[in-house]
Design an enzyme around this catalytic site. Structure first.
Site, PDB file in Angstrom:
ATOM      1  N   SER A  96      70.918 -20.022  35.831  1.00 13.66           N
ATOM      2  CA  SER A  96      69.692 -20.810  35.913  1.00 13.66           C
ATOM      3  C   SER A  96      69.699 -21.639  37.201  1.00 13.66           C
ATOM      4  CB  SER A  96      69.547 -21.665  34.659  1.00 13.66           C
ATOM      5  OG  SER A  96      68.241 -22.202  34.552  1.00 13.66           O
ATOM      6  N   ASN A 120      70.089 -15.244  35.144  1.00 12.88           N
ATOM      7  CA  ASN A 120      68.853 -15.904  34.717  1.00 12.88           C
ATOM      8  C   ASN A 120      68.328 -16.817  35.823  1.00 12.88           C
ATOM      9  OD1 ASN A 120      70.743 -15.573  32.126  1.00 12.88           O
ATOM     10  ND2 ASN A 120      68.612 -15.233  31.525  1.00 12.88           N
ATOM     11  N   HIS A 241      67.134 -16.599  27.745  1.00  9.40           N
ATOM     12  CA  HIS A 241      67.631 -17.342  28.903  1.00  9.40           C
ATOM     13  C   HIS A 241      69.128 -17.641  28.841  1.00  9.40           C
ATOM     14  CE1 HIS A 241      67.055 -19.661  32.534  1.00  9.40           C
ATOM     15  NE2 HIS A 241      67.669 -20.701  32.002  1.00  9.40           N
TER      16      HIS A 241
END
Length: 276
Positions: A96, A120, A241
Site C-alpha cells: 500500500s 497493493n 487489499h
C-alpha cells in the site's frame, strides 16, 4: 524477531524487527499498520533471507516526520534507513503506502535497490478515487478516525480473515493519530509522484495485488509492470487489499519467486502473469 532501533542522520529513531540471515529483504508496511503486519512473510522468508521489517515514520515505535511531510520525505527517510543499515543494495517490498515508498526509492536511488516488490500499490488514481482518499485524509487531520469502514472493505466474514482483521483493528486503534494523518495525506497525494519514474526501474520488479481490491486495482498493477523494464505482475483471485494477510501462502510464493530472479537461479525477463 529481534527488536532494534537505528538513529538516522536526521536524528530520528527508526524501529524495526530483524530475523534470519542471508541476503537482506526490507519490508515497508502500509499506512495505519506497523512492522508486525508482515508477520506471515517474516516467518516464511526469514528461513532463507535476512528480513528487516521497519515501522514507518509515526507508526509503531518509529519517530514521526514533520506534520506536513509528503511522499518524497518518506522516500528520503527510507533512503536514510537503508544507508544506516550499511548492507549495500537491499531487496525492498512495500505494501500500500509502503509500495509507494519502495517504488520511490527504486526510482531515485537505484543503487540501493537490488529488487523491488509493490503489493497493493496505487498508480494514477482516477478523479473519484483521488477525491475519496483526500476526503479521508482531511477527516484524519480533523481528528476523526473510522476503523470499521476499511475493515469491511479489506476483509470478508470467513473466520481466517476475521483473525487477521482483529489484528489489523488492534494496530489501527493503537496508531498515533498525527502520524497516521501525516502518512495518509502523503499517501492520498502520492499516486503520481513517481509514476513517470517507473520507466527508469531496471531491477527485477514484482507488482502484486488482489483481483477484488477496488483501490489498488489489477489495471494499476499491469500499468506499473508494463511501464517498468523488467517486471512481473501477479493478480491473486478473490483477494482484497490486505492480501499479504489473507492469502499469505500465495504472496510468499510470489515473493520467493521474485527473490530468485536475477540471481544464480534464473535470468530475469519482463513478463505479465495472473495467478488464479
Amino acid at each position: 524477531m529481534t527488536s532494534k532501533t537505528l538513529q538516522l542522520s536526521s536524528n530520528r529513531v527508526a524501529h524495526y524487527f530483524d530475523q534470519g540471515a542471508g541476503e537482506p529483504l526490507l519490508l515497508i508496511h502500509g499506512v495505519g499498520m506497523q512492522a508486525q503486519a508482515w508477520y506471515p512473510q517474516i516467518d516464511a522468508l526469514s528461513r532463507d533471507f535476512r528480513v528487516i521489517a521497519v515501522d514507518m515514520p509515526g507508526h509503531g515505535q518509529s519517530a514521526a516526520l514533520d506534520a506536513e511531510a509528503e511522499l518524497p520525505q518518506f522516500v528520503q527517510w527510507a533512503v536514510a534507513f537503508i544507508e544506516a543499515l550499511d548492507m549495500g543494495p537491499v531487496n525492498v517490498a512495500g505494501h500500500s503506502m509502503g509500495s509507494l515508498i519502495a517504488a520511490g526509492v527504486a526510482v531515485t536511488r537505484p543503487d540501493l535497490v537490488k529488487r523491488v516488490a509493490v503489493l497493493n500499490g496505487v498508480y494514477r488514481r482516477n478523479d473519484t478515487a483521488r477525491q475519496a482518499v483526500l476526503q479521508r485524509a482531511a477527516e484524519l487531520r480533523s481528528g476523526a478516525i473510522d476503523i470499521d469502514t476499511p475493515l469491511r472493505r479489506w476483509f470478508n466474514e470467513d473466520e481466517a480473515q476475521q483473525v487477521a482483521a482483529r489484528r489489523v483493528e488492534s494496530w489501527l486503534r493503537s496508531v498515533d493519530l498525527q502520524g497516521y494523518a501525516t502518512a495518509y495525506t502523503a499517501f492520498a497525494k502520492g499516486d503520481e509522484t513517481y509514476a513517470d519514474g517507473w520507466r527508469l526501474i531496471a531491477c527485477p520488479a514484482l507488482v502484486l495485488t488482489g483481483s477484488d481490491d477496488p483501490n489498488s486495482t489489477p489495471l494499476m498493477a499491469k500499468q506499473m509492470a508494463q511501464a517498468a523494464r523488467n517486471a512481473k505482475v501477479v493478480v491473486i483471485e478473490n483477494e482484497r487489499h490486505m492480501v499479504n494477510l489473507t492469502a499469505p501462502d500465495k504472496v510468499n510464493r510470489a515473493l520467493q519467486n521474485w527473490l530468485r530472479v536475477g540471481g544464480d537461479h534464473e535470468p530475469h525477463e519482463a513478463t505479465l502473469k495472473s495467478e488464479v
